[in-house]
Design a protein around this motif. Structure first.
Motif, PDB file in Angstrom:
ATOM      1  N   ASP A 100       0.866  -1.175   0.000  1.00  0.00           N
ATOM      2  CA  ASP A 100       0.000   0.000   0.000  1.00  0.00           C
ATOM      3  C   ASP A 100       0.908   1.232   0.000  1.00  0.00           C
ATOM      4  O   ASP A 100       2.133   1.108   0.088  1.00  0.00           O
ATOM      5  N   LYS A 149       1.203   3.612   2.155  1.00  0.00           N
ATOM      6  CA  LYS A 149       1.812   3.925   3.445  1.00  0.00           C
ATOM      7  C   LYS A 149       3.140   3.193   3.608  1.00  0.00           C
ATOM      8  O   LYS A 149       4.143   3.778   4.025  1.00  0.00           O
ATOM      9  N   GLU A 166      -7.735  -4.117  -2.425  1.00  0.00           N
ATOM     10  CA  GLU A 166      -9.051  -3.708  -1.927  1.00  0.00           C
ATOM     11  C   GLU A 166      -8.926  -3.140  -0.527  1.00  0.00           C
ATOM     12  O   GLU A 166      -9.492  -2.088  -0.208  1.00  0.00           O
ATOM     13  N   LYS A 167      -8.151  -3.828   0.315  1.00  0.00           N
ATOM     14  CA  LYS A 167      -7.958  -3.367   1.685  1.00  0.00           C
ATOM     15  C   LYS A 167      -7.212  -2.036   1.714  1.00  0.00           C
ATOM     16  O   LYS A 167      -7.562  -1.124   2.466  1.00  0.00           O
ATOM     17  N   SER A 172      -9.681   0.771   0.191  1.00  0.00           N
ATOM     18  CA  SER A 172     -10.924   0.988   0.934  1.00  0.00           C
ATOM     19  C   SER A 172     -10.694   1.486   2.357  1.00  0.00           C
ATOM     20  O   SER A 172     -11.564   2.143   2.931  1.00  0.00           O
ATOM     21  N   SER A 173      -9.528   1.165   2.925  1.00  0.00           N
ATOM     22  CA  SER A 173      -9.295   1.518   4.342  1.00  0.00           C
ATOM     23  C   SER A 173      -8.389   2.734   4.500  1.00  0.00           C
ATOM     24  O   SER A 173      -7.883   2.985   5.579  1.00  0.00           O
ATOM     25  N   SER A 174      -8.181   3.471   3.419  1.00  0.00           N
ATOM     26  CA  SER A 174      -7.262   4.595   3.490  1.00  0.00           C
ATOM     27  C   SER A 174      -7.745   5.727   2.583  1.00  0.00           C
ATOM     28  O   SER A 174      -8.444   5.494   1.591  1.00  0.00           O
ATOM     29  N   SER A 175      -7.368   6.946   2.935  1.00  0.00           N
ATOM     30  CA  SER A 175      -7.692   8.106   2.086  1.00  0.00           C
ATOM     31  C   SER A 175      -6.547   8.414   1.124  1.00  0.00           C
ATOM     32  O   SER A 175      -6.609   9.380   0.368  1.00  0.00           O
ATOM     33  N   ASP A 208      -7.720   8.720  -2.537  1.00  0.00           N
ATOM     34  CA  ASP A 208      -8.905   9.520  -2.871  1.00  0.00           C
ATOM     35  C   ASP A 208      -8.634  10.534  -3.983  1.00  0.00           C
ATOM     36  O   ASP A 208      -9.440  10.701  -4.899  1.00  0.00           O
ATOM     37  N   GLN A 234     -15.791  -5.569  -4.769  1.00  0.00           N
ATOM     38  CA  GLN A 234     -15.955  -4.597  -3.682  1.00  0.00           C
ATOM     39  C   GLN A 234     -15.090  -3.361  -3.932  1.00  0.00           C
ATOM     40  O   GLN A 234     -15.503  -2.229  -3.652  1.00  0.00           O
ATOM     41  N   ALA A 292     -16.309   0.416  -4.376  1.00  0.00           N
ATOM     42  CA  ALA A 292     -15.777   1.504  -3.541  1.00  0.00           C
ATOM     43  C   ALA A 292     -15.323   2.672  -4.399  1.00  0.00           C
ATOM     44  O   ALA A 292     -15.520   3.842  -4.043  1.00  0.00           O
ATOM     45  N   GLN A 351     -16.761   6.665  -4.566  1.00  0.00           N
ATOM     46  CA  GLN A 351     -15.882   7.830  -4.354  1.00  0.00           C
ATOM     47  C   GLN A 351     -15.886   8.799  -5.542  1.00  0.00           C
ATOM     48  O   GLN A 351     -15.396   9.902  -5.430  1.00  0.00           O
TER      49      GLN A 351
END
Length: 363
Positions: A22, A24, A51-52, A55-58, A61, A354, A358, A362
């Protein structure tokens, strides 16, 4: 400073790749630290991992908002984002790939074709070419499922010089077919007068999912003492097939042209049975010319209390007996592999859908 236990695995000829990506881990410097301190020599990704991450982070975006202004589909938006991350990871691993000792021995980052294409040969080939060109890095591997439909796609991609990570392998028969596809792809490439050096591939043999499915049958057949051993026995047997297939005169002709064997990669190595040590599948299969791709929590566990030691070719007779025992008990490993392959496609397709949903939300 004590050498990390994870890094010590490399002393036994095995490369450890991180089964995670990811933004990060890339931008925080954590991946660079894992490369330097733990000797991580590659990265793998899959639809569930992305996906994780998304979906679990900005962190994604802004890219999604920008890409949504175009006429790209949600899937095209995803791959544009994924390719960006894969390129960054490839750059971080470029020093590993370009090591003077053996250029291209490691340093690969894997990106998977859409799981929706798992049973569509021609669409898989088309997307593999597209992703290979879009990433544009020598050290990317395109992941292609080792389904029956995927075998021709693997052979074609290899013949075109595309590095391939063949994923979702559960049976010895299918693994042997995948190794054959790799060798045939290189032979076609050589026959066309094209270089076969620096074409690389791994065959990803999935482990813990085999035991999750088989272990309940073992209890029913009075073979409870074999729980947690079927996947390891299968992997040890696969390694013997690997040694046989990459030592023939046929292979030696390719090796003389600079071809390198398709390494076995142990995947799905996080232990899901609390009765066994959390480093169970890592410790059992350490051996030369192999790869183990492990998720972050398994890496941290091995760093803390793992035992780096050569184990892959220990007790091969025992591995044979395990497989013979389950066959005698009427457990059909061919049927097991087919079920796991179907479930594996589904397990990647659902998070991929998924993920697309997502992205839609957005936009």
């Amino acid at each position: 400073m004590t050498t990390s236990k994870v890094k010590q695995i490399h002393d036994f000829g095995q490369s450890i790749w991180l089964d995670f990506i990811d933004r990060k881990v890339i931008f925080s410097g954590e991946l660079k630290k894992l490369i330097d301190e733990d000797g991580i020599r590659g990265v793998t990704s899959n639809p569930a991992i992305f996906e994780k991450a998304i979906s679990s982070s900005s962190d994604y975006d802004q890219d999604i908002a920008e890409l949504s202004k175009s006429d790209k589909t949600n899937e095209e938006i995803f791959f544009a984002i994924a390719v960006k991350d894969i390129k960054l990871a490839c750059d971080l691993l470029a020093p590993v790939y370009n090591e003077e000792e053996v250029v291209g021995a490691d340093g690969y980052v894997s990106l998977e074709v859409s799981p929706f294409l798992a049973l569509d040969t021609q669409a898989t080939i088309k997307q593999a070419r597209q992703l290979w060109e879009e990433v544009g890095k020598d050290n990317v591997m395109i992941k292609i499922p080792g389904t029956e439909s995927g075998l021709i796609a693997v052979q074609t991609a290899i013949s075109e010089g595309i590095n391939v990570n063949v994923t979702l392998l559960f049976s010895l028969e299918r693994y042997e077919a995948v190794a054959e596809a790799y060798i045939s792809g290189l032979e076609k490439r050589a026959a066309d007068g094209l270089p076969v050096n620096h074409v690389s591939s791994v065959a990803s043999f999935f482990l813990s999912r085999i035991d999750i499915l088989v272990d309940p049958f073992l209890d029913q057949n009075g073979l409870g003492e074999l729980k947690g051993q079927v996947a390891i026995a299968s992997a040890k047997t696969a390694y013997q097939i690997y040694k046989r297939m990459f030592s023939t005169d046929r292979w030696k002709k390719l090796a003389e042209k600079g071809a390198v064997p398709q390494r076995l990669l142990w995947a799905s190595t996080s232990n899901k049975n609390p009765a066994f040590k959390d480093t169970w599948y890592v410790e059992a299969l350490i051996g030369p010319d192999t790869v183990n791709t492990i998720p972050m929590e398994t890496l941290q566990a091995f760093r803390d209390h793992g035992n780096p030691a050569s184990s892959l070719e220990q007790d091969l007779d025992g591995a044979t007996k395990v497989l013979e025992s389950i066959k005698e008990a009427g457990i059909d490993m061919g049927a097991v592999a087919k079920q796991l392959e179907d479930e594996g496609i589904d397990k990647f397709s659902k998070p991929f859908q998924q993920l697309l949903d997502a992205i839609e939300k957005q936009k």
